[in-house]
Design a protein around this motif. Sequence first.
Motif, PDB file in Angstrom:
ATOM      1  N   ASN A  97      75.534 -21.706  78.129  1.00 54.04           N
ATOM      2  CA  ASN A  97      76.527 -22.318  77.238  1.00 54.04           C
ATOM      3  C   ASN A  97      77.782 -21.449  77.145  1.00 54.04           C
ATOM      4  O   ASN A  97      78.864 -21.947  76.846  1.00 54.04           O
ATOM      5  CB  ASN A  97      75.961 -22.540  75.838  1.00 54.04           C
ATOM      6  CG  ASN A  97      74.910 -23.645  75.793  1.00 54.04           C
ATOM      7  OD1 ASN A  97      73.989 -23.597  74.988  1.00 54.04           O
ATOM      8  ND2 ASN A  97      75.022 -24.655  76.656  1.00 54.04           N
ATOM      9  N   CYS A 206      83.916 -33.627  72.279  1.00 49.26           N
ATOM     10  CA  CYS A 206      82.611 -33.134  72.751  1.00 49.26           C
ATOM     11  C   CYS A 206      81.839 -32.387  71.659  1.00 49.26           C
ATOM     12  O   CYS A 206      80.664 -32.639  71.443  1.00 49.26           O
ATOM     13  CB  CYS A 206      82.788 -32.202  73.944  1.00 49.26           C
ATOM     14  SG  CYS A 206      83.444 -33.022  75.409  1.00 49.26           S
ATOM     15  N   VAL A 223      73.817 -30.767  75.140  1.00 46.20           N
ATOM     16  CA  VAL A 223      74.815 -31.319  76.057  1.00 46.20           C
ATOM     17  C   VAL A 223      76.133 -30.609  75.746  1.00 46.20           C
ATOM     18  O   VAL A 223      76.806 -30.093  76.629  1.00 46.20           O
ATOM     19  CB  VAL A 223      74.998 -32.843  75.838  1.00 46.20           C
ATOM     20  CG1 VAL A 223      75.939 -33.420  76.892  1.00 46.20           C
ATOM     21  CG2 VAL A 223      73.670 -33.558  75.822  1.00 46.20           C
ATOM     22  N   TYR A 233      76.159 -19.272  66.971  1.00 45.99           N
ATOM     23  CA  TYR A 233      76.086 -17.816  67.149  1.00 45.99           C
ATOM     24  C   TYR A 233      76.373 -17.081  65.833  1.00 45.99           C
ATOM     25  O   TYR A 233      77.094 -17.574  64.973  1.00 45.99           O
ATOM     26  CB  TYR A 233      77.026 -17.349  68.253  1.00 45.99           C
ATOM     27  CG  TYR A 233      78.482 -17.779  68.138  1.00 45.99           C
ATOM     28  CD1 TYR A 233      79.401 -17.041  67.412  1.00 45.99           C
ATOM     29  CD2 TYR A 233      78.944 -18.921  68.786  1.00 45.99           C
ATOM     30  CE1 TYR A 233      80.735 -17.421  67.322  1.00 45.99           C
ATOM     31  CE2 TYR A 233      80.270 -19.316  68.704  1.00 45.99           C
ATOM     32  CZ  TYR A 233      81.163 -18.560  67.971  1.00 45.99           C
ATOM     33  OH  TYR A 233      82.483 -18.945  67.883  1.00 45.99           O
ATOM     34  N   MET A 239      81.604 -13.545  70.690  1.00 47.32           N
ATOM     35  CA  MET A 239      82.314 -14.827  70.646  1.00 47.32           C
ATOM     36  C   MET A 239      82.934 -15.083  69.271  1.00 47.32           C
ATOM     37  O   MET A 239      83.781 -15.945  69.116  1.00 47.32           O
ATOM     38  CB  MET A 239      81.341 -15.952  71.020  1.00 47.32           C
ATOM     39  CG  MET A 239      81.990 -17.282  71.302  1.00 47.32           C
ATOM     40  SD  MET A 239      83.199 -17.221  72.637  1.00 47.32           S
ATOM     41  CE  MET A 239      82.205 -17.793  74.008  1.00 47.32           C
ATOM     42  N   PHE A 248      88.336 -16.750  76.032  1.00 51.27           N
ATOM     43  CA  PHE A 248      87.331 -17.626  76.629  1.00 51.27           C
ATOM     44  C   PHE A 248      87.801 -19.082  76.546  1.00 51.27           C
ATOM     45  O   PHE A 248      87.787 -19.818  77.533  1.00 51.27           O
ATOM     46  CB  PHE A 248      85.993 -17.461  75.892  1.00 51.27           C
ATOM     47  CG  PHE A 248      84.937 -18.460  76.302  1.00 51.27           C
ATOM     48  CD1 PHE A 248      84.178 -18.249  77.447  1.00 51.27           C
ATOM     49  CD2 PHE A 248      84.713 -19.613  75.565  1.00 51.27           C
ATOM     50  CE1 PHE A 248      83.206 -19.169  77.832  1.00 51.27           C
ATOM     51  CE2 PHE A 248      83.748 -20.538  75.943  1.00 51.27           C
ATOM     52  CZ  PHE A 248      82.990 -20.311  77.084  1.00 51.27           C
ATOM     53  N   ILE A 249      88.230 -19.483  75.365  1.00 50.75           N
ATOM     54  CA  ILE A 249      88.618 -20.883  75.149  1.00 50.75           C
ATOM     55  C   ILE A 249      89.806 -21.254  76.035  1.00 50.75           C
ATOM     56  O   ILE A 249      89.783 -22.280  76.717  1.00 50.75           O
ATOM     57  CB  ILE A 249      88.930 -21.130  73.653  1.00 50.75           C
ATOM     58  CG1 ILE A 249      87.640 -21.030  72.811  1.00 50.75           C
ATOM     59  CG2 ILE A 249      89.602 -22.486  73.453  1.00 50.75           C
ATOM     60  CD1 ILE A 249      87.872 -20.968  71.311  1.00 50.75           C
ATOM     61  N   ASN A 255      86.043 -28.024  78.601  1.00 50.27           N
ATOM     62  CA  ASN A 255      85.180 -27.686  79.725  1.00 50.27           C
ATOM     63  C   ASN A 255      85.396 -28.573  80.963  1.00 50.27           C
ATOM     64  O   ASN A 255      85.220 -28.121  82.079  1.00 50.27           O
ATOM     65  CB  ASN A 255      83.725 -27.801  79.265  1.00 50.27           C
ATOM     66  CG  ASN A 255      82.751 -27.193  80.235  1.00 50.27           C
ATOM     67  OD1 ASN A 255      82.953 -26.073  80.704  1.00 50.27           O
ATOM     68  ND2 ASN A 255      81.696 -27.915  80.540  1.00 50.27           N
TER      69      ASN A 255
HETATM   70  C1  HEC Z   1      84.444 -32.236  77.824  1.00 53.34           C
HETATM   71  C2  HEC Z   1      83.675 -31.688  76.748  1.00 53.34           C
HETATM   72  C3  HEC Z   1      84.204 -30.437  76.056  1.00 53.34           C
HETATM   73  C4  HEC Z   1      85.409 -30.260  75.414  1.00 53.34           C
HETATM   74  C5  HEC Z   1      86.512 -31.300  75.226  1.00 53.34           C
HETATM   75  C6  HEC Z   1      85.414 -28.920  74.904  1.00 53.34           C
HETATM   76  N1  HEC Z   1      84.245 -28.293  75.233  1.00 53.34           N
HETATM   77 FE1  HEC Z   1      83.652 -26.419  74.645  1.00 53.34          FE
HETATM   78  N2  HEC Z   1      81.965 -26.616  75.732  1.00 53.34           N
HETATM   79  C7  HEC Z   1      81.576 -27.752  76.411  1.00 53.34           C
HETATM   80  C8  HEC Z   1      80.333 -27.481  77.091  1.00 53.34           C
HETATM   81  C9  HEC Z   1      79.547 -28.485  77.948  1.00 53.34           C
HETATM   82  C10 HEC Z   1      80.008 -26.159  76.821  1.00 53.34           C
HETATM   83  C11 HEC Z   1      78.800 -25.392  77.348  1.00 53.34           C
HETATM   84  C12 HEC Z   1      78.951 -25.131  78.819  1.00 53.34           C
HETATM   85  C13 HEC Z   1      77.675 -25.305  79.591  1.00 53.34           C
HETATM   86  O1  HEC Z   1      76.607 -25.326  78.983  1.00 53.34           O
HETATM   87  O2  HEC Z   1      77.777 -25.445  80.824  1.00 53.34           O
HETATM   88  C14 HEC Z   1      81.040 -25.638  75.945  1.00 53.34           C
HETATM   89  C15 HEC Z   1      81.048 -24.348  75.419  1.00 53.34           C
HETATM   90  C16 HEC Z   1      81.956 -23.902  74.463  1.00 53.34           C
HETATM   91  C17 HEC Z   1      81.880 -22.634  73.792  1.00 53.34           C
HETATM   92  C18 HEC Z   1      80.810 -21.559  73.976  1.00 53.34           C
HETATM   93  C19 HEC Z   1      79.469 -22.003  73.452  1.00 53.34           C
HETATM   94  C20 HEC Z   1      79.346 -21.990  71.958  1.00 53.34           C
HETATM   95  O3  HEC Z   1      78.478 -22.697  71.431  1.00 53.34           O
HETATM   96  O4  HEC Z   1      80.072 -21.276  71.267  1.00 53.34           O
HETATM   97  C21 HEC Z   1      82.962 -22.566  72.949  1.00 53.34           C
HETATM   98  C22 HEC Z   1      83.326 -21.429  72.021  1.00 53.34           C
HETATM   99  C23 HEC Z   1      83.703 -23.784  73.125  1.00 53.34           C
HETATM  100  N3  HEC Z   1      83.064 -24.576  74.040  1.00 53.34           N
HETATM  101  C24 HEC Z   1      84.876 -24.087  72.449  1.00 53.34           C
HETATM  102  C25 HEC Z   1      85.645 -25.225  72.710  1.00 53.34           C
HETATM  103  C26 HEC Z   1      86.947 -25.444  72.113  1.00 53.34           C
HETATM  104  C27 HEC Z   1      87.610 -24.568  71.086  1.00 53.34           C
HETATM  105  C28 HEC Z   1      87.408 -26.614  72.640  1.00 53.34           C
HETATM  106  C29 HEC Z   1      88.748 -27.257  72.428  1.00 53.34           C
HETATM  107  C30 HEC Z   1      89.904 -26.472  72.836  1.00 53.34           C
HETATM  108  C31 HEC Z   1      86.375 -27.135  73.532  1.00 53.34           C
HETATM  109  N4  HEC Z   1      85.329 -26.254  73.554  1.00 53.34           N
HETATM  110  C32 HEC Z   1      86.458 -28.329  74.204  1.00 53.34           C
HETATM  111  C33 HEC Z   1      82.221 -28.959  76.454  1.00 53.34           C
HETATM  112  C34 HEC Z   1      83.488 -29.187  75.939  1.00 53.34           C
END
Ligand code: HEC
Length: 339
Positions: A97, A206, A223, A233, A239, A248-249, A255
């Motif tokens: 994740n 998401c 998912v 966490y 993080m 990271f973000i 993603n």
């Molecule tokens: C298209 C779907 C999607 C969007 C939109 C998205 N994420 Fe994620 N994000 C994911 C997925 C899927 C993972 C885990 C990756 C994996 O398991 O392969 C993740 C992982 C993370 C994580 C690390 C895991 C955790 O639980 O902390 C962070 C922090 C995070 N995203 C922040 C954000 C932020 C802030 C945004 C908006 C700028 C964002 N994400 C937009 C799908 C998305």
Amino acid sequence: MPGRRNSASMRSKHLIVGVACILFAAVYGCSQQTPHRGDAVIADTALFVPPDTATIPHNATGDMIRYGRDLLVNFPYYLGPKGSVGSFGGNGLGCQNCHLEAGTRPFGLNYFSAHARYPQYRAREGKILTLGDRINNCIERPLNGKPMPLDSKEMVAMLAYMQWLSTGVPVGKRVHGDNLKAIALLDRPADPGKGRIVYERHCQRCHGDDGQGVIKEDGIAYVYPPLWGPLSYQPGSSMHRLIKSAQFIKYNMPNDIASWDKPVLTDEEAMDVAAYVNDDKMHTRPQPDLTNEYPVHKEKPLDYYWPPYDDPFSAEQHKYGPFKPIFEWRKKNGHPTGY
Ligand code: HEC
Ligand code: HEC
């Protein structure tokens, strides 16, 4: 995992990025090049390409490497609260994740050089840790769980995969792409209110309007992982630190469309949304006692939110910034400037 090579144009892009990084480092220290950790500087400006999984040997060692990779991809199924082999993770989060694509995504918390840089002095514990100890740190904090025996088959398998992944990385060195990518520090505190707007626009589709993500139908893994709340966490996880989280973000989220070379958010948006996600007034998390962390107080990273500090800045400023004044003060006074 394709064993792709970098094209000449990509190489020159990396060279520019590398030079920019060196210039940036001269002023603010390049991201996690924390001097107190004793990491060597980036050895090369070409992006590191990990070995192809097709080259994992077909023998007992290869079997362990494949098992280790499987554990790192599917951790909750083997070792989460409902794990088939043991129960060490305390929530449904898995390593992948955060350590994206089995720990192979450039600037995506990969494991490229991890095996080459441990054992290593860790300021948080004030002592030398092995890579197994470091893995246990992530099981205890992001996964809110309990440490695995260092000699267990599963721990050895994860280490075997990480060692294989770092094939060709010189001992003690970093390689290009193994770190989080640097972003500019703002001249103002990061703003969780502005971050909420960024969240609604770019993240909510998401991670959900309540930040709790979406669990798979089997109820074991996510998912879309949760970003705060009791199943997310712990504070004290890396993080949870503002700059690291923003780095990271910015280069990995959303993603599906963002990557290190095609980020979607600006530096400001990334800092603000990281402030919103990690805001401890708006959101809750499992709360461990962090009093004994960083026994040498001046070694706390700039963006570590738990006082006391060995500098004149408030906990509020260590949490949200602006970070440049802290950086400058520490530099002037000969304190570590890592973040
Ligand atoms: C298209 C779907 C999607 C969007 C939109 C998205 N994420 Fe994620 N994000 C994911 C997925 C899927 C993972 C885990 C990756 C994996 O398991 O392969 C993740 C992982 C993370 C994580 C690390 C895991 C955790 O639980 O902390 C962070 C922090 C995070 N995203 C922040 C954000 C932020 C802030 C945004 C908006 C700028 C964002 N994400 C937009 C799908 C998305
Ligand atoms: C919520 C996100 C998150 C989860 C889940 C997570 N980690 Fe981490 N991990 C991090 C962050 C952030 C760092 C710090 C990276 C840095 O200092 O730049 C880190 C660091 C590490 C490191 C040191 C890497 C290096 O190159 O120094 C290892 C090894 C590691 N994690 C393994 C794991 C394993 C194995 C799991 C699953 C059992 C896991 N992590 C789960 C976020 C996470």
